[in-house]
Motif scaffolding. Sequence first.
Motif, mmCIF file in Angstrom:
data_model
loop_
_atom_site.group_PDB
_atom_site.id
_atom_site.type_symbol
_atom_site.label_atom_id
_atom_site.label_comp_id
_atom_site.label_asym_id
_atom_site.label_seq_id
_atom_site.Cartn_x
_atom_site.Cartn_y
_atom_site.Cartn_z
ATOM 1 N N GLN A 29 -4.625 2.771 9.791
ATOM 2 C CA GLN A 29 -4.410 4.097 10.368
ATOM 3 C C GLN A 29 -4.715 4.116 11.868
ATOM 4 O OE1 GLN A 29 -7.373 7.085 8.883
ATOM 5 N NE2 GLN A 29 -8.307 5.286 7.951
ATOM 6 N N SER B 7 -5.671 -2.574 4.784
ATOM 7 C CA SER B 7 -4.654 -1.703 4.199
ATOM 8 C C SER B 7 -5.170 -0.293 3.954
ATOM 9 C CB SER B 7 -4.180 -2.286 2.860
ATOM 10 O OG SER B 7 -3.662 -3.572 3.036
ATOM 11 N N MET B 8 -6.432 -0.195 3.550
ATOM 12 C CA MET B 8 -6.963 1.081 3.107
ATOM 13 C C MET B 8 -7.656 1.881 4.203
ATOM 14 S SD MET B 8 -8.397 -0.097 -0.639
ATOM 15 C CE MET B 8 -8.856 1.555 -1.128
ATOM 16 N N LEU C 57 -4.137 8.389 -0.644
ATOM 17 C CA LEU C 57 -4.804 7.531 -1.624
ATOM 18 C C LEU C 57 -6.040 8.227 -2.188
ATOM 19 C CD1 LEU C 57 -4.716 4.071 0.214
ATOM 20 C CD2 LEU C 57 -3.217 4.828 -1.647
ATOM 21 N N THR D 97 0.837 -1.205 0.000
ATOM 22 C CA THR D 97 0.000 0.000 0.000
ATOM 23 C C THR D 97 0.870 1.254 0.000
ATOM 24 O OG1 THR D 97 -1.682 -1.220 1.222
ATOM 25 C CG2 THR D 97 -1.903 1.167 1.161
ATOM 26 N N PRO E 290 -3.895 6.827 4.664
ATOM 27 C CA PRO E 290 -4.811 6.457 3.586
ATOM 28 C C PRO E 290 -5.755 7.575 3.175
ATOM 29 C CG PRO E 290 -5.373 5.325 5.642
ATOM 30 C CD PRO E 290 -4.052 5.970 5.842
ATOM 31 N N ALA F 83 0.983 4.449 -2.555
ATOM 32 C CA ALA F 83 0.830 5.809 -2.039
ATOM 33 C C ALA F 83 1.958 6.719 -2.503
ATOM 34 C CB ALA F 83 0.761 5.783 -0.515
#
Length: 335
Positions: A111, A106-107, A125, A86, A121, A90
């Motif tokens: 965090q 991951s997305m 992203l 990831t 993210p 990014a």
Amino acid sequence: MTISNPPSAPTRRHCLALAVGAAATLVLPTAHAQAYPSRPIRIVVPYPPGGATDNIARIVGDKLGARLGQPAIIDNKGGAGGIVGTDAVAKAAPDGHTLLVALTTSMLTNQFLYENLPYNPQRDLALISQIAVAPVTLAVHPSVPASTMPELLKYIAANKGKLSYGSWGNGSYAHMAGAHMSQATGADMAHAAYKGEAAMIQDLIGGQIQMAFASALNSKPHADAGKLKLIGVTGAKRMAILPDTPTILEQGLQDEVYQIVGFIGMAAPAKTPREIVQRLSSEVQAMFEAPDIVQRVASMGFTVSAGTPEAFAASYKRDMPVWGRMVKASGARLD
């Protein structure tokens, strides 16, 4: 007498130049989108090959490459619970030639899990489209004397400190949901984190761990063969692929941990031109309208949920507090 133009009045040549410049400005975004893609597209999957996300990504790669006229190459870049792959996306050039297909972990949830996550993210992203929502099964080894969720919880509580559950990585849904079960029953279960789901399933079949939340793609074949038992599924609705397996909610557990479902989604580096993001989203939506693709996704235990970037952002924002609470309650923070 000839009257010349005042100094401030535009000449014919000046007007023509302004018109050409304005026209160029108007068509620039469209031209940019039409020129895309100019080379092969790399789709990063931040997990090892063989998992459900990898399978979905390969459908995307196959169809997207054909639709865009450039090869779409799958790059399995596993490691650190999806962080390595990831982060690579990014930090990639924001030109639409490097994309991410990944899970909620991951997305979104990373965090909350990591204080020093190398990417943010929400900042780094650009969300393109949710692809599918991903409820999972709760599978147990056949030696576990339980066939329903109440029976399993009773068994767990009666065997404090003796049982273990697996996950496909620290901070994954399987980790947090297993920790929640352990805490709710006071069972002090051990957590075994694996580098991917395939290895976790093999140890579950072998009896090295007693239970795990797992995708239907990897648990159903073994359940059909009698090597595993399926206790229930997460989410509010039964899976089309497992119509006889009740949800955990149906079995009387109202915990939000068992109701929320993860997603598989596509993203690009932040600052990717909006017209490219919109085009990719439109292509994903179109490919996942095909009945054969919908059926393939359903056969994995997922439900197609492809939509606009705006719809993806709205569901992301709605679910984010729930995932944050799950991380906090499970004690899964990893820093």
